[in-house]
Design an enzyme around this catalytic site. Structure first.
Site: not given
Length: 357
Positions: A91-93, A95, A131
């Protein structure tokens, strides 16, 4: 018999960290990679994952607490196995360039570092990371720089770049950071790219592709899930003023009772709000809010409604018979929007298979 055993011994086995509803695992299976398991903290993904990813088990675990030896024992994995592929699509919220609450997503900023712990322990033949582009822009802070250095020091050939998935068989503009590392061959591996016409919305949506016309609030109780969010009367009226095939909110900006108060005097920003997709262009990035016309360019090209759940899934290249199971339409939309497009995952898997054969 002996020949079959040799072939089976060479088959690539994959473990999919942060697997969600199974987009990456689905594409890898389509590329004929043997997916052993998907790992995710969210137990709500379990039923969707195990229903669609045949033969793989879902491991509900917090990667911060999961131990390398525990995973080794559970899946009977070998260390230094050239036939092993470890995948990390965390999960990349934190960045993301999208304006999200960074405090809520702060824990996610270290997920790549946790994934690298497993890579360093198992030292597999192949590693894949997918990502948001922001992880590359902040490669030191995200741990990416140190991870790449470790891979290269351990004789991996490392390709890393931001790709638009529309170049790889996905009818959607979706820019994603992708890393593919291998220590089996001498060449860097790249996802298999399309050479011909790129797919657009027209290629996958519309009546000719099996999507009958429906109205806002339509509920499809079948597995096809052509379900559409309802709209208030004022939002329905707004959409009647948005031009077909690519129009935006400026179509109703001059009508005071319809204009959104937050946009008064701001006609040049966030034009995608209430915007329609174009038939002959790829869709905008399918996010977790793709079923809402107020959250981006997610209105149907000509019908006065948002995209249906299945339309979002198809734009993400999930198979038409992929079953999404959750306790709400919003939860299903999150599974779809958070996923790696299976077709893109397949193109990465094909590059690995070709290198391994």
């Amino acid at each position: 018999m002996r020949e079959n055993k040799v072939l089976n011994d060479k088959k690539i086995k994959a473990v999919d960290f942060f697997c969600g509803g199974g987009g990456m695992s689905c594409g890898m299976q389509q590329a004929e990679i043997d997916v052993l398991a998907g790992i995710d903290y969210e137990g709500a993904c379990k039923e969707t994952y195990e229903t669609n990813i045949n033969g793989a088990q879902f491991i509900q675990a917090d990667v911060f607490e999961l131990k390398e030896k525990e995973l080794q024992k559970k899946l009977k994995l070998k260390r230094n196995d050239k036939n092993l592929l470890l995948i990390g699509c965390s999960p990349c919220q934190f960045w993301s360039i999208i304006n999200t609450d960074k405090k809520k997503s702060e824990k996610s900023k270290n997920l790549l570092k946790e994934f690298s712990r497993f890579v360093k322990y198992f030292k597999p033949g192949y590693v894949v990371v997918e990502n948001v582009p922001g992880v590359l822009r902040k490669k030191k802070e995200s741990g990416l720089e140190a991870f790449i250095e470790w891979l290269e020091c351990n004789k991996y050939k490392v390709h890393f770049e931001v790709h638009n998935t529309n170049d790889y068989g996905v009818p959607q503009n979706r820019k994603r950071f992708t890393l593919v590392a291998n220590r089996v061959g001498k060449e860097k591996l790249f996802p298999v790219k399309d050479e011909g016409k790129k797919l657009t919305v027209r290629d996958v949506l519309g009546e000719k592709n099996g999507f009958p016309k429906v109205k806002p609030g339509h509920q499809d109780k079948t597995d096809f899930m052509h379900t559409v969010a309802n709209l208030s009367d004022v939002c329905k009226e707004r959409l009647t003023y948005v031009a077909k095939d690519g129009g935006n909110r400026l179509g109703f900006a001059h009508i005071l009772r319809l204009q959104l108060k937050c946009f008064i005097g701001k006609d040049n920003c966030f034009k995608d709000t209430f915007g329609r997709l174009w038939w002959d262009r790829p869709s905008s990035t399918i996010t977790t809010k793709f079923y809402s016309v107020s959250n981006g360019r997610f209105a149907h090209p000509e019908e006065d409604r948002a995209l249906s759940l299945r339309e979002g899934a198809v734009l993400q290249t999930f198979p038409i018979n992929y079953k999404f199971i959750a306790n709400s339409n919003g939860a299903i939309a999150r599974q779809i929007g958070n996923a790696v497009p299976p077709e893109y995952a397949k193109r990465i898997g094909q590059a690995i298979i070709k290198n391994h054969s």
